[in-house]
Design a protein around this motif. Structure first.
Motif, PDB file in Angstrom:
ATOM      1  N   PRO A   1       0.811  -1.234   0.000  1.00 59.13           N
ATOM      2  CA  PRO A   1       0.000   0.000   0.000  1.00 59.13           C
ATOM      3  C   PRO A   1       0.837   1.274   0.000  1.00 59.13           C
ATOM      4  O   PRO A   1       0.436   2.276  -0.594  1.00 59.13           O
ATOM      5  N   GLU A   2       2.017   1.221   0.670  1.00 60.99           N
ATOM      6  CA  GLU A   2       2.838   2.433   0.741  1.00 60.99           C
ATOM      7  C   GLU A   2       3.485   2.791  -0.602  1.00 60.99           C
ATOM      8  O   GLU A   2       4.110   3.852  -0.740  1.00 60.99           O
ATOM      9  N   LYS A   3       3.330   1.907  -1.598  1.00 64.50           N
ATOM     10  CA  LYS A   3       3.849   2.207  -2.945  1.00 64.50           C
ATOM     11  C   LYS A   3       2.729   2.434  -3.953  1.00 64.50           C
ATOM     12  O   LYS A   3       2.966   2.460  -5.155  1.00 64.50           O
ATOM     13  N   ILE A   4       1.503   2.575  -3.442  1.00 66.05           N
ATOM     14  CA  ILE A   4       0.350   2.887  -4.300  1.00 66.05           C
ATOM     15  C   ILE A   4      -0.199   4.225  -3.839  1.00 66.05           C
ATOM     16  O   ILE A   4      -0.714   4.353  -2.725  1.00 66.05           O
ATOM     17  N   PHE A   5      -0.079   5.236  -4.678  1.00 61.44           N
ATOM     18  CA  PHE A   5      -0.479   6.592  -4.290  1.00 61.44           C
ATOM     19  C   PHE A   5      -1.781   6.988  -4.973  1.00 61.44           C
ATOM     20  O   PHE A   5      -1.988   6.731  -6.158  1.00 61.44           O
ATOM     21  N   ARG A   6      -2.651   7.658  -4.212  1.00 62.62           N
ATOM     22  CA  ARG A   6      -3.932   8.136  -4.757  1.00 62.62           C
ATOM     23  C   ARG A   6      -3.800   9.626  -5.118  1.00 62.62           C
ATOM     24  O   ARG A   6      -3.334  10.420  -4.324  1.00 62.62           O
ATOM     25  N   PHE A   7      -4.242   9.951  -6.338  1.00 60.31           N
ATOM     26  CA  PHE A   7      -4.252  11.350  -6.777  1.00 60.31           C
ATOM     27  C   PHE A   7      -5.629  11.692  -7.337  1.00 60.31           C
ATOM     28  O   PHE A   7      -6.427  10.823  -7.670  1.00 60.31           O
ATOM     29  N   GLY A   8      -5.870  13.002  -7.475  1.00 56.54           N
ATOM     30  CA  GLY A   8      -7.171  13.478  -7.940  1.00 56.54           C
ATOM     31  C   GLY A   8      -7.321  13.470  -9.457  1.00 56.54           C
ATOM     32  O   GLY A   8      -6.486  12.917 -10.183  1.00 56.54           O
ATOM     33  N   LYS A   9      -8.394  14.122  -9.916  1.00 58.00           N
ATOM     34  CA  LYS A   9      -8.725  14.115 -11.345  1.00 58.00           C
ATOM     35  C   LYS A   9      -7.637  14.744 -12.207  1.00 58.00           C
ATOM     36  O   LYS A   9      -7.436  14.347 -13.352  1.00 58.00           O
ATOM     37  N   LYS A  10      -6.955  15.749 -11.684  1.00 60.50           N
ATOM     38  CA  LYS A  10      -5.933  16.445 -12.472  1.00 60.50           C
ATOM     39  C   LYS A  10      -4.856  15.475 -12.963  1.00 60.50           C
ATOM     40  O   LYS A  10      -4.375  15.586 -14.093  1.00 60.50           O
ATOM     41  N   ASP A  11      -4.478  14.520 -12.121  1.00 62.78           N
ATOM     42  CA  ASP A  11      -3.375  13.622 -12.462  1.00 62.78           C
ATOM     43  C   ASP A  11      -3.825  12.238 -12.908  1.00 62.78           C
ATOM     44  O   ASP A  11      -3.123  11.601 -13.694  1.00 62.78           O
ATOM     45  N   VAL A  67      16.411  13.880  -3.174  1.00 60.32           N
ATOM     46  CA  VAL A  67      15.999  13.266  -1.912  1.00 60.32           C
ATOM     47  C   VAL A  67      14.636  13.829  -1.524  1.00 60.32           C
ATOM     48  O   VAL A  67      14.370  15.018  -1.694  1.00 60.32           O
ATOM     49  N   GLY A  68      13.776  12.943  -0.998  1.00 63.47           N
ATOM     50  CA  GLY A  68      12.481  13.437  -0.551  1.00 63.47           C
ATOM     51  C   GLY A  68      11.452  12.336  -0.468  1.00 63.47           C
ATOM     52  O   GLY A  68      11.719  11.165  -0.796  1.00 63.47           O
ATOM     53  N   ASP A  69      10.251  12.711  -0.020  1.00 62.39           N
ATOM     54  CA  ASP A  69       9.152  11.764   0.104  1.00 62.39           C
ATOM     55  C   ASP A  69       8.661  11.380  -1.297  1.00 62.39           C
ATOM     56  O   ASP A  69       8.327  12.252  -2.107  1.00 62.39           O
ATOM     57  N   LYS A  89       4.942  16.396  -7.723  1.00 56.44           N
ATOM     58  CA  LYS A  89       5.501  17.624  -8.317  1.00 56.44           C
ATOM     59  C   LYS A  89       6.223  17.355  -9.639  1.00 56.44           C
ATOM     60  O   LYS A  89       6.684  18.289 -10.301  1.00 56.44           O
ATOM     61  N   GLY A  90       6.329  16.063 -10.042  1.00 55.87           N
ATOM     62  CA  GLY A  90       6.969  15.753 -11.322  1.00 55.87           C
ATOM     63  C   GLY A  90       8.474  15.703 -11.252  1.00 55.87           C
ATOM     64  O   GLY A  90       9.172  16.039 -12.214  1.00 55.87           O
ATOM     65  N   SER A  91       9.028  15.268 -10.122  1.00 58.77           N
ATOM     66  CA  SER A  91      10.472  15.183  -9.940  1.00 58.77           C
ATOM     67  C   SER A  91      11.115  14.272 -10.993  1.00 58.77           C
ATOM     68  O   SER A  91      10.545  13.250 -11.386  1.00 58.77           O
ATOM     69  N   GLU A  92      12.326  14.628 -11.393  1.00 58.65           N
ATOM     70  CA  GLU A  92      13.038  13.825 -12.388  1.00 58.65           C
ATOM     71  C   GLU A  92      13.577  12.532 -11.778  1.00 58.65           C
ATOM     72  O   GLU A  92      14.073  11.672 -12.502  1.00 58.65           O
TER      73      GLU A  92
END
Length: 878
Positions: free
Chosen positions: A147-157, A184-186, A193-196
């Protein structure tokens, strides 16, 4: 894995999963006027998803060429600045048309990336729509992703819609972690944010709803799957690269550009961005030209021109001063040859188009600089510090002058650029372009037919009998379904079967009659509003037509026969062009009408008289041979394997007609043709010319029209022969003698005019006025043409020694004005600016150099006023 291995592995995997492998469609979308370019793998299946078209398969996979430079999918401004955005890219996709759904789609994706591509499980993350519990469950329970590798996002994404109305649904994305050394980050926040650091590999779209005009969503009876995986991003991950530009798809181009610029890559400066932009754009440029798009000032051609100019400008920024893009085309062809072998045969042609456009832009830059400096001087003279946005936009739009260069040069002189004004002008232009783009209107017309998409229409017009009994299935008037049409009313009729050919592939629609004992109507046109629906545009001339009526549908036979002649002749012409000019020749458009044929094709230079003669002879030779014209029903792949030519802008179904004229010509074509070439009778080219850079057009007649054209030409020759009182053999020599005599008389006249002018204006320099210490001579000249006026201006300038000469004349109902300024004065006043000021007095236009310029117009009655006002204009400008 190299890029070609990735393509092959993807297609092989889905072929084993019972998917039909479909070739990439062209970058020119067919039957979708809402798109400027193909921008996703699903584009060629859009009508299948909408329920407007049926296929024999319910699973498909493809590697699709895509362009994202317009509309909501526009990555142009991101290219080069990021490691993963491109204009041209390839999309790997698998599709289900009401077959499997979420669980299978996710399982296929997981199996491919883990078992086939060999990616590390612990680096894979998935995103789902926040309300899509089913997708979360599949990833967690069926696949085993924690579950910690499945992220929920809204309609925009994580929600997709085809448009304001139509199929829509949630989507799930697969992201791959490139490592904390990137950032480095969450993970959730970095993906958001679209990190590379996280490469979005694959987007799985679950089409399970239909959104109506009110915005309400309804479950689809047969949910479908549309997926897209970027080849370039996948290659970066599988080749262990942090950037797409370091993969085998781009690296040879990066090296070549760096070598041309004599720089290292990467150099960790802005120049690296330019190198990446050039590497990206040359791929897009090559594929657009290969698909038949040519540089122009509107639509798709304008996008291509912008890309070439943008890449050329970035070459300038890294020190490449000469045209260079044309040298990179061979690198693109070599890198992509395994998947797109057509680039090899088209390489020289694409290079020529690039070189021509680069040379043209070099001239544009110099012209633009001249105007920019003039605008800046105007601002400085007025004591202002802001350059109007309208001026910058004119440079940008008319000359293609780079905005950043305008800003840079303005800033060097302490002048700011009015960007708000520029953006307002840009938006005006975009609105104008949207109004001129016919796509929206055609789409509305098409949508009116969606309510008829369940109807079945059978075309029987290939058969010899062009009259058939048919049943009226539907009647439309002004886009609305009606039950009947009365006398003198116009509308559209759909029949259960029809011999009428609908306009397609350049061939015009049939005309004819619909009738029964109580009714008759003229069929004024026939077309395809949506796939599988043939619509007859009619005007009722007697009685009344009702839904359900039985009618006799009769095609205008002589007209159809003429169309058939011209269509088969078009195929012969295409083959002859390729044989005489080379395999780079590709059809870029055509018109097959009863009166004539028109054929647009890719070729870079005008055809010589000898080439036209050879082409015409070859076509007529094949007509005289009376070769049988055969039609065979086959698949697109088999037809191409047999050497048939497919036209880029055409959309082909699963089964296609292959038209063969012995071994001379093979084309995939749904049009109507003669049974043997002899029925064409005669072929005659009546014109050949340019319609755009690298694009030629031939107009031709066949049969009776060709004979009539030749007879009229003969009649003209007879009249010339009679006027010259000469035999046919001596007509040309007699004309040459006459022309020589006319030239001699004209020379005598010119010498006499010059002599008279010299005598008349011998003392003219003495009439010069002094304005602010400068000798200014302005005078109206009589009896001189524009060339003689220039010569007189130069002569008088030499006599002045230092000064300004302004001369005007009227000749053949036109006004001509020249300004000639000695070199010592060009820093104080420029001739091109002077004539532009003076031209305003007679609504004319002109230009030239700083020491000499000319203007022209049609208001001859204003010449005296111009000469009179010229002294005050010079005084103001000095």
């Amino acid at each position: 894995m190299e890029a070609q291995q990735i393509r092959e592995s993807f297609l092989d995997y889905f072929a084993k999963k019972n998917h039909k492998i479909i070739q990439s469609s062209s970058l020119l979308p067919k039957d979708d006027p809402t798109l400027l370019f193909t921008n996703a793998g699903m584009n060629q299946f859009k009508n299948v998803f909408l329920g407007l078209e049926k296929r024999s398969y319910r699973r498909a996979a493809s590697v699709q060429k895509c362009m994202r430079v317009s509309g909501k999918h526009n990555d142009l401004e991101q290219v080069g600045k990021t490691k993963k955005h491109h204009t041209f890219f390839e999309m790997l996709g698998n599709f289900s048309f009401g077959d499997y759904f979420k669980e299978k789609a996710v399982q296929f994706a997981w199996e491919l990336v883990i078992d086939v591509f060999g990616l590390q499980k612990d680096r894979v993350y998935a995103t789902v729509y926040e309300e899509d519990e089913e997708a979360f469950r599949v990833w967690n329970k069926a696949i085993g992703l924690p579950p910690e590798k499945i992220f929920r996002f809204g309609k925009k994404d994580n929600y997709w819609a085809m448009g304001e109305t139509g199929p829509c649904g949630p989507c799930s994305e697969i992201h791959y972690d490139l490592g904390s050394e990137v950032e480095v980050g969450d993970p959730y926040l970095l993906i958001e944010k679209g990190s590379e650091r996280f490469m979005e590999l694959w987007n799985l779209v679950f089409m399970q709803y239909y959104q109506d005009e009110k915005g309400e969503q309804h479950p689809l009876p047969s949910p479908s799957i549309d997926t897209g995986m970027g080849l370039e991003r996948t290659a970066a991950v599988l080749q262990g690269k942090k950037s797409n530009f370091e993969t085998d798809l781009f690296w040879p181009l990066i090296e070549s550009v760096s070598e041309l610029a004599s720089r290292e890559y990467p150099s960790q400066d802005e120049g690296d961005v330019s190198v990446r932009i050039i590497a990206d754009h040359i791929r897009a440029i090559s594929f657009l030209i290969a698909d038949g798009i040519m540089p122009s000032n509107e639509g798709r051609g304008y996008v291509l021109r912008r890309l070439i100019r943008r890449a050329f400008r970035h070459g300038n920024l890294i020190g490449i001063e000469e045209p260079f893009l044309f040298k990179l085309v061979g690198i693109v062809s070599d890198v992509m040859k395994d998947a797109y072998p057509e680039l090899l045969s088209l390489g020289n042609y694409i290079s020529k188009v690039c070189l021509s456009e680069e040379e043209r832009f070099s001239l544009t830059l110099s012209s633009g600089l001249r105007y920019l400096y003039q605008y800046l001087e105007d601002v400085e003279k007025k004591g202002k510090k802001i350059l109007p946005g309208s001026k910058i936009f004119k440079l940008y739009d008319t000359f293609g002058f780079p905005l950043d260069l305008s800003q840079e040069l303005a800033e060097e002189r302490g002048i700011a650029v009015d960007m708000d004004g520029f953006r307002q002008e840009l938006e005006k232009q975009r609105k104008k372009a949207r109004l001129s783009w016919k796509g929206d209107a055609r789409e509305k017309e098409r949508m009116a037919y969606e309510k008829l998409k369940g109807l079945s229409v059978r075309f029987v017009g290939y058969e010899k009998n062009l009259a058939s009994e048919a049943k009226v299935l539907a009647i439309l008037k002004d886009g609305k379904k009606v039950n009947e049409l009365d006398k003198d009313e116009s509308g559209e009729v759909v029949l259960d079967l029809t011999p009428f050919y609908a306009e397609a592939g350049g061939q015009v629609g049939d005309k004819g009659l619909l009738k029964n004992p109580r009714f008759s109507a003229l069929v004024e046109d026939t077309y395809l509003p949506i796939p599988d629906i043939i619509s007859h545009k009619i005007k009722v001339i007697a009685g009344k037509i009702k839904q359900g009526d039985k009618v006799e549908a009769s095609v205008d036979v002589p007209r159809r026969r003429a169309i058939s002649n011209n269509h088969t002749a078009t195929h012969l012409l295409h083959a002859a062009l390729r044989q005489v000019l080379g395999d780079h020749v590709k059809q870029a458009g055509s018109l097959v009408a009863p009166s004539h044929l028109r054929f647009d094709f890719t070729h870079f230079s005008p055809l010589s008289k000898e080439e036209i003669r050879k082409i015409e002879f070859l076509v007529n030779e094949k007509i005289r041979e009376n070769i049988p014209v055969s039609t065979s029903r086959t698949t697109l792949e088999e037809g191409l394997n047999q050497g048939a030519i497919a036209i880029f802008e055409e959309k082909y179904g699963e089964k296609v007609n292959m038209i063969s004229i012995s071994e001379f010509s093979k084309e995939l074509c749904g049009g109507v043709h003669v049974s043997s070439t002899g029925k064409i009778g005669l072929f005659k080219i009546i014109s050949e010319g340019s319609i755009a850079a690298g694009m030629r057009r031939i107009d031709a007649f066949t049969g009776e029209q060709a004979l009539e054209y030749i007879e009229k030409s003969e009649e003209v020759i007879d009249q010339v022969q009679h006027a010259l009182n000469s035999s046919r053999k001596e007509v040309l020599s007699q004309l040459e003698k006459l022309m020589d005599s006319l030239k001699e008389k004209e020379k005598e006249n010119k010498d006499l005019r010059k002599k008279l002018a010299k005598q008349k204006y011998e003392h003219t320099p003495e009439q010069a006025r002094e304005i602010k210490g400068v000798a200014v001579l302005s005078q109206k000249m009589e009896g001189l043409n524009n060339l003689e006026l220039r010569e007189m201006a130069d002569s008088l300038k030499q006599k002045l020694g230092s000064g300004i000469v302004i001369l005007g004349t009227t000749y053949e109902k036109k006004i001509y004005l020249v300004a000639s300024i000695t070199k010592d004065l060009t820093k104080r006043i420029k001739a091109d600016e002077l004539v532009q000021e003076l031209a305003q007095f007679f609504d004319g236009g002109g230009g030239g150099r700083s020491d000499f310029a000319q203007a022209g117009g049609t208001k001859t009655e204003l010449l005296d006023k111009v000469i009179e006002q010229s002294f005050s204009v010079v005084k103001k400008m000095l």
